[in-house]
Write an enzyme that holds these catalytic residues in place. Structure first.
Site, short mmCIF file in Angstrom:
data_model
loop_
_atom_site.label_atom_id
_atom_site.label_comp_id
_atom_site.label_asym_id
_atom_site.label_seq_id
_atom_site.Cartn_x
_atom_site.Cartn_y
_atom_site.Cartn_z
N ASP A 99 10.26 -26.95 -10.25
CA ASP A 99 10.53 -26.18 -11.37
C ASP A 99 10.26 -24.79 -11.12
O ASP A 99 9.54 -24.47 -10.43
CB ASP A 99 9.85 -26.96 -12.63
CG ASP A 99 10.57 -26.29 -13.95
OD1 ASP A 99 11.69 -25.86 -13.83
OD2 ASP A 99 9.91 -26.44 -15.01
N GLU A 146 12.42 -19.62 -9.53
CA GLU A 146 13.17 -18.43 -9.31
C GLU A 146 12.70 -17.15 -8.82
O GLU A 146 13.53 -16.36 -8.32
CB GLU A 146 13.98 -18.36 -10.62
CG GLU A 146 14.80 -19.36 -11.18
CD GLU A 146 14.10 -20.55 -11.84
OE1 GLU A 146 13.20 -20.47 -12.07
OE2 GLU A 146 14.53 -21.91 -11.69
N ASP A 184 17.85 -25.71 -18.11
CA ASP A 184 17.40 -25.86 -19.88
C ASP A 184 18.71 -25.70 -20.76
O ASP A 184 18.95 -24.82 -21.12
CB ASP A 184 16.30 -24.94 -20.24
CG ASP A 184 14.92 -25.03 -19.57
OD1 ASP A 184 15.12 -26.42 -18.86
OD2 ASP A 184 14.28 -24.08 -19.39
O1 MIG Z 1 8.57 -23.28 -18.98
O2 MIG Z 1 7.94 -28.03 -17.58
O3 MIG Z 1 13.60 -26.41 -16.97
O4 MIG Z 1 12.92 -29.21 -17.57
O5 MIG Z 1 10.60 -29.54 -19.07
C1 MIG Z 1 9.36 -24.43 -19.31
C2 MIG Z 1 8.49 -27.76 -18.74
C3 MIG Z 1 9.00 -25.43 -17.87
C4 MIG Z 1 11.51 -25.68 -17.50
C5 MIG Z 1 12.20 -26.90 -17.17
C6 MIG Z 1 12.22 -28.22 -18.07
C7 MIG Z 1 10.57 -28.68 -18.18
C8 MIG Z 1 9.88 -27.24 -18.52
N1 MIG Z 1 9.86 -26.14 -17.81
#
Ligand code: MIG
Length: 823
Positions: free
Chosen positions: A412, A415, A487
């Site tokens: 996650d 980017e 998201d």
């Molecule tokens: O700042 O880890 O897209 O699926 O549950 C949010 C928490 C960070 C973004 C991800 C989402 C995940 C969430 N993350």
């Protein structure tokens, strides 16, 4: 106007235009007149006063065009893994143009100025530079302008909102964390500068291999050109021409690579939540799936499993004994996927931080200090995944988790997302020994993180396949990871957008994708969840997820009826697993995606681009899904030409090439089976690894021609298939000779199925004529009970109609020789 006056006016205009042109030339510089060229092994190299170009063949149908100003760029690419090939070509030096021709295409290069036109072998224009602008620079920014062709359509470009046909739109590629993105947002998490153009019955693909921020214009705000722009770096693009969209995707994935076979378990239903904790809650969720007999394979641990969000740690209070929890989950048939974020907390004594420092593995400012950005753990350093040392170190750091029993890794925030969302652009990335700024590295960071996670965990798992999921990526990310679409929101608009994103990613070589089922940010309505879980069952990556501070979002959280609908659709997906797994194999071999926009089969049927039909897709070759909003009870469906179609729910047959109205109450997603379809299925299981009765149920829907489906099998969990431990078996249906043949399987793997049941839908009475291997067969009647299950809460009474499908079955033992059934 007097003559003389007109004369002066003309001079004035000419003069003004002259000034204008001169000014324009100095501002927008295009590739000039040919000053010289030479033939090379793979094509040619040429020069103009403004810049140089190189044309190289990667196949008779794939031509790379690389254009640079007199300044130099390195020729390194993470994305393209193919090399130019010495294919047969002819180079003709004409008075005003060069023509390079292969067995498949011609590339004309005009000399004054240098402009490129791609033509078919017989001279039809496929793709052509704008005559005036061709490839031009404004400062360091380089753009190639392509003449818009009559009624030209554009598809692909990966994870982009908007319509299937991107004509009239423009997009920017710069990987972006966009929480709760509006349904028309740009940019999102993944950048893939590849699209397919369609006009006059001709198809081509263009891949611009440049990771800097880029812009694609498909006739937005102009009616003259489509264009692609890179803010820095070379103009480096690949022109691909084939007859079909599928072949173009195949060539594109020859360049950028294909998905490797994922573990079978990851094709099951996956349940995520931000966040399940403590361990007892995780176990309760798992147990509830089993108690309620809802098939499922995966539970996720989101950021709360860690100690203060520190990667490679566990929160000891919430998860005092991870090994034990993971063992219990394993005993229930569950795998666990953990989230991993790139940010490493700056904290003395914290192992990952200390190790990263020792390896000098972090992203740096140009003065050599480490970039510090804020995410969940507080101030963090970030591994430079474009540095092989960092990748190696990060990958091996999963040892602890792998020892615990984790085999799924969810990448996650890559980017890179940081609080403030203004990643400085001056940082220096290693970029495989080609030091580069953030501007070049940003779009590549997520893909290299996924790569590091994949390579590391693969090596640690002792031969077992890891499951890797990533949010950010670039062209080629399919080699390492599945992708989810970030998201999203719990709305019908987002559910439909998710379908378009998945289909577009599929057109762009990324076959293993899906949105968060139910919508991430906010509470989901009962009806929306029912529809979304049904569509999810026909989405390559099938995961329910929900953000923190929202109501429960498991399939049982929406009342008894939706629980039943969820169970039925999830179960249907598991029953379809032999078909789905084979489709994944096909994607891994040819790049043709699992979810196939109708544009793959019917690119020149204008109807498929209409708002009413643009979401329709084939799930594998034989099942057409017509996604529809949750608030609709009836919807229009396009039944494409070329075959008839069976309504999966009622068995009703429809001729192709027509638009129909279909009922779509909340338990009934419009699904159509292609006439002639061969769909291998299996008996119900609650998890992918569970052993069932070992009966392969081959569904065949009566059609008119020949059809073939290749059943792929392997152990589903190791890489032994790379050493040949797999099997492929052609199943052929020939309507004319009235036969179904299971060819002799190829490969070492012994089939998991000891029995075969042919389920024959829509056929005449076979009881007197059917033979298996020359001997009279017993033909039984069947009521397709798996479909009846879907219709238990059926307000329109489809359950009754299902009984009415003329369905017959023929059962026999499986064997590894050819089996022929005739009637
Ligand atoms: O700042 O880890 O897209 O699926 O549950 C949010 C928490 C960070 C973004 C991800 C989402 C995940 C969430 N993350």
């Amino acid at each position: 106007m007097s003559k003389i006056y007109r004369f002066y006016a003309a001079i004035l205009v000419t003069f003004a235009l002259g000034i204008h042109t001169m000014a324009a030339q100095s501002l927008n510089q295009s590739l000039g007149n040919l000053s010289g060229f030479n033939q090379t092994e793979f094509g040619l190299k040429g020069s103009t006063p403004t810049g140089t170009f190189e044309v190289s063949l990667y196949s008779p149908s794939v031509i790379r065009v690389r254009i640079v100003k007199n300044n130099q760029h390195d020729d390194f690419s993470y994305s393209v893994i193919a090399q130019p090939k010495a294919v047969k070509f002819n180079l003709n030096d004409g008075s005003n143009k060069l023509t390079l021709s292969t067995d498949s295409v011609q590339l004309e290069i005009t000399k004054n100025p240098v402009r490129f036109t791609l033509l078919t072998k017989d001279g039809k224009i496929v793709n052509q530079d704008d005559a005036a602008f061709g490839t031009s620079w404004i400062g360091d920014e380089v753009t190639t302008y392509k003449k818009l062709q009559p009624d030209e359509k554009f598809i692909g470009l990966g994870e982009k909102t908007g319509n299937l046909n991107r004509r009239g739109e423009g997009y920017t590629n710069y990987n972006t964390d966009y929480f709760g993105y509006p349904a028309n947002a740009d940019m999102l998490y993944v950048s893939t500068p590849f699209y397919i153009g369609l006009h006059s019955g001709l198809a081509y693909g263009i891949y611009m291999d440049n990771t800097y921020k880029s812009h694609f214009n498909f006739g937005a705000s102009n009616n003259r050109f489509s264009s692609f722009t890179a803010e820095e770096g070379p103009m480096d693009y690949y022109l691909i021409h084939h007859k079909s969209v599928a072949e173009i995707i195949k060539s594109y994935t020859d360049l950028t690579g294909r998905m490797n076979m994922p573990p079978l378990w990851s094709l099951g239903y996956q349940q995520c939540r931000y966040s399940y904790y403590p361990d007892t809650e995780v176990l309760t969720v798992a147990k509830t799936f089993r108690d309620k007999k809802i098939p499922s394979d995966v539970i996720y641990l989101d950021i709360h499993y860690m100690d203060e969000y520190k990667i490679f740690t566990w929160n000891g209070q919430r998860f005092p004994n991870p090994d034990k929890m993971l063992e219990e989950l394993k005993a229930m048939g569950f795998h666990v996927v953990i989230i991993v974020d790139p940010g490493i907390k700056v904290e003395e004594g914290y192992e990952a931080y200390e190790e990263g420092l020792k390896k000098d593995a972090f992203v740096k400012y140009p003065d050599g200090t480490n970039y510090t950005g804020q995410v969940w753990p507080g101030w963090c350093y970030f591994p430079d995944f474009t540095n092989p040392v960092a990748r190696q170190w990060w990958g091996q750091s999963f040892k602890g988790y792998v020892d615990n029993g984790i085999d799924g890794f969810w990448n996650d925030m890559n980017e890179i997302a940081t609080w403030g969302q203004r990643l400085p652009e001056l940082m220096t990335f290693n970029y495989e020994g080609h030091p580069s700024t953030t501007r070049r590295a940003r779009n590549m960071y997520g893909m290299q993180m996924a790569r590091s996670t994949y390579e590391g965990t693969r090596s640690l798992l002792g031969g077992k396949r890891p499951f890797i999921l990533t949010r950010a990526g670039f062209s080629g990310v399919q080699r390492y990871s599945a992708v989810w679409t970030g998201d999203n929101l719990p709305t019908d608009e987002h559910m439909m957008l998710g379908v378009r994103l998945v289909n577009s990613l599929g057109l762009t070589g990324i076959p293993y994708t899906g949105p968060d089922v139910g919508g991430f940010g906010g509470n989901t309505s009962v009806d929306l969840f029912a529809r979304w879980i049904s569509i999810g069952a026909f989405t390559p990556f099938f995961r329910g997820h929900k953000a923190i501070n929202n109501a429960d979002a498991e399939p049982w959280a929406y009342g008894e009826e939706v629980e039943e609908i969820s169970r039925n659709y999830i179960q249907l997906r598991y029953n379809l697993m032999p078909y789905i797994y084979s489709n994944f194999y096909e994607a891994s071999q040819s790049g043709v995606p699992v979810a196939r926009s109708l544009a793959i089969y019917h690119p020149f049927d204008d109807r498929i681009y209409q708002g009413a039909y643009q979401h329709q897709y084939m799930f594998g070759p034989n099942i057409m899904v017509a996604p529809v909003e949750s608030n609709k009870q009836i919807t229009k469906v396009l039944l494409p030409s070329g075959s008839g179609w069976y309504d999966l729910h009622t068995g009703k047959y429809f001729a192709g090439n027509q638009e129909i109205y279909a009922d779509c109450p909340k338990n009934q997603l419009p699904l159509y089976i292609k006439a002639g379809a061969i769909i291998p299925m299996q008996s119900p299981v609650l998890s992918a690894a569970e052993k069932n009765d070992g009966e392969l149920k081959i569904h065949v829907y009566k059609g008119e021609g020949n059809s073939v489906f290749t059943l792929y099998e392997d152990d589903g969990e190791t890489y032994e298939f790379e050493q040949g431990n797999f099997s492929t078996r052609d199943i052929r249906y020939d309507a004319k000779t009235k036969s179904i043949t299971l060819a002799k399987p190829e490969g070492k793997f012994a089939s998991k199925y000891s029995k075969v049941k042919l389920v024959l839908v829509g056929f005449e009475d076979l009881s007197k004529t059917a033979k298996v291997g020359g001997k009279k067969a017993t033909v039984a009647k069947d009521n397709l009970s798996y479909l009846k299950a879907i219709s238990k809460f059926d307000p329109i009474g489809a359950a009754g109609k299902v009984e009415g499908i003329p369905t017959q079955t023929i059962s026999f033992d499986n064997s590894s020789s050819e089996i022929k059934v005739q009637w």
